[in-house]
Each structure stands twice: as C-alpha cells, then as structure tokens.
Design a protein around this motif. Structure first.
Motif, PDB file in Angstrom:
ATOM      1  N   ILE A  15       0.839  -1.210   0.000  1.00 38.71           N
ATOM      2  CA  ILE A  15       0.000   0.000   0.000  1.00 38.71           C
ATOM      3  C   ILE A  15       0.868   1.250   0.000  1.00 38.71           C
ATOM      4  O   ILE A  15       0.649   2.181  -0.781  1.00 38.71           O
ATOM      5  CB  ILE A  15      -0.976  -0.017   1.186  1.00 38.71           C
ATOM      6  CG1 ILE A  15      -2.014  -1.133   0.988  1.00 38.71           C
ATOM      7  CG2 ILE A  15      -1.645   1.335   1.378  1.00 38.71           C
ATOM      8  CD1 ILE A  15      -2.819  -1.469   2.226  1.00 38.71           C
ATOM      9  N   SER A  18       2.427   1.699  -3.370  1.00 34.59           N
ATOM     10  CA  SER A  18       1.441   2.232  -4.312  1.00 34.59           C
ATOM     11  C   SER A  18       1.286   3.739  -4.125  1.00 34.59           C
ATOM     12  O   SER A  18       1.254   4.492  -5.105  1.00 34.59           O
ATOM     13  CB  SER A  18       0.097   1.536  -4.126  1.00 34.59           C
ATOM     14  OG  SER A  18      -0.875   2.096  -4.971  1.00 34.59           O
ATOM     15  N   MET A  19       1.205   4.169  -2.880  1.00 35.07           N
ATOM     16  CA  MET A  19       1.053   5.599  -2.592  1.00 35.07           C
ATOM     17  C   MET A  19       2.281   6.403  -3.024  1.00 35.07           C
ATOM     18  O   MET A  19       2.177   7.600  -3.276  1.00 35.07           O
ATOM     19  CB  MET A  19       0.782   5.802  -1.106  1.00 35.07           C
ATOM     20  CG  MET A  19      -0.574   5.305  -0.682  1.00 35.07           C
ATOM     21  SD  MET A  19      -0.797   5.492   1.102  1.00 35.07           S
ATOM     22  CE  MET A  19      -2.504   4.993   1.283  1.00 35.07           C
ATOM     23  N   ASP A  23       3.915   0.764  -9.556  1.00 36.85           N
ATOM     24  CA  ASP A  23       2.808   0.219 -10.341  1.00 36.85           C
ATOM     25  C   ASP A  23       3.391  -0.594 -11.486  1.00 36.85           C
ATOM     26  O   ASP A  23       4.302  -0.101 -12.161  1.00 36.85           O
ATOM     27  CB  ASP A  23       1.946   1.359 -10.895  1.00 36.85           C
ATOM     28  CG  ASP A  23       0.683   0.875 -11.571  1.00 36.85           C
ATOM     29  OD1 ASP A  23       0.023  -0.014 -11.019  1.00 36.85           O
ATOM     30  OD2 ASP A  23       0.379   1.391 -12.659  1.00 36.85           O
ATOM     31  N   ASN A  45      -7.767   1.643   1.440  1.00 31.83           N
ATOM     32  CA  ASN A  45      -6.810   2.676   1.056  1.00 31.83           C
ATOM     33  C   ASN A  45      -6.924   3.093  -0.403  1.00 31.83           C
ATOM     34  O   ASN A  45      -6.151   3.942  -0.857  1.00 31.83           O
ATOM     35  CB  ASN A  45      -5.385   2.193   1.365  1.00 31.83           C
ATOM     36  CG  ASN A  45      -5.077   2.279   2.835  1.00 31.83           C
ATOM     37  OD1 ASN A  45      -4.760   3.348   3.340  1.00 31.83           O
ATOM     38  ND2 ASN A  45      -5.222   1.168   3.548  1.00 31.83           N
ATOM     39  N   THR A  47      -6.141   1.614  -3.124  1.00 28.55           N
ATOM     40  CA  THR A  47      -4.954   1.280  -3.924  1.00 28.55           C
ATOM     41  C   THR A  47      -5.288   0.096  -4.828  1.00 28.55           C
ATOM     42  O   THR A  47      -4.836  -1.028  -4.602  1.00 28.55           O
ATOM     43  CB  THR A  47      -3.751   0.984  -3.012  1.00 28.55           C
ATOM     44  OG1 THR A  47      -4.156   0.071  -1.973  1.00 28.55           O
ATOM     45  CG2 THR A  47      -3.223   2.247  -2.367  1.00 28.55           C
TER      46      THR A  47
END
Length: 135
Positions: A15, A18-19, A23, A45, A47
C-alpha cells in the motif's frame, strides 16, 4: 516501478509503495487471514493497482519486477532467493527482512550464487534488513 511484496501480511508495504507511485504491484502471502486482511486494507486505502495472491514462490513466473520486498524467515528466504532472482529485472533491488543479524552471512552467500550484490545491511534489536542489487 513494478513491485512484488512477498510475505505481504496486511499489505502495508504494498500500500505504501502504491502511494509512492509503484505500479503494478503484486502482493503474496501463504496465510489465508493475511490474504483476506490485505484485500480489505487495499480496498480501504483505494490502492486498486495491487493484486493479492495466496501462496508462495511457486506463484512466481510470467512477470518481472523492479523491486522485491520479502519479509519472511531465514529458511524460506534461503530456499526462495532463486525464485526471486528469476523474476527480478536487471538492476532490480531485492530487500529482505524477517531474520536475525547472525543470518546475514548465509543470506549473502546464497545471493552471491545468483549475482546479487549486497549494498546495505542494517539491524534493529538483532532483526536484520538487507538490500541486494541484481548485477
């Protein structure tokens, strides 16, 4: 960058990755509770670029990654390093934790067999973290 989170648990690292712009992301854990919890946390979240699978290194193949995170015990890491290398891109980074500082030499020796170079190791209260780069 593409990322694999092995032993993802609650998927907190996937997570966060990803933030930070990683990707695509694949998160894998052998525990059904961890799988369910990871799915829930990913949804909470927002995501959606994280896929979660239940299982182990036998699930690897068919896609490669720029970064691999593996927070698993020493014996599983030693057994699975060969699988991680097979899906790690050239110049890719493998971070491993979940083992004791006295296990670093064994981890490093196994990694050297696969042209992984140790570029960092650290510890906190005898728990180790290592960073390898694929040559």
């Amino acid at each position: 960058k593409s990322l694999l989170d092995m032993g993802c648990g609650t998927a907190i690292l996937a997570i966060l990755a990803s933030m930070q712009g990683a990707d695509p992301i694949l998160a894998i854990d052998i525990d059904e509770w961890a799988y369910d919890n990871a799915q829930e946390n990913i949804a909470l979240n927002g995501t959606s670029n994280i896929r979660v699978k239940i299982g182990g290194a036998e699930l690897l193949g068919g896609e490669t990654f720029d970064i691999i995170l593996a927070n698993i015990n020493r014996n599983i890491l030693l057994n699975d390093i060969r699988h991680y290398v097979s899906v790690l891109n050239e110049g890719g980074i493998l971070y491993m934790s979940g083992f004791y500082t006295e296990d670093i030499p064994a981890i490093e020796a196994e990694c050297k067999k696969y042209n992984l170079q140790l570029v960092y190791n650290g510890d906190l209260q005898n728990w180790a973290v290592v960073k390898f780069v694929k040559q």
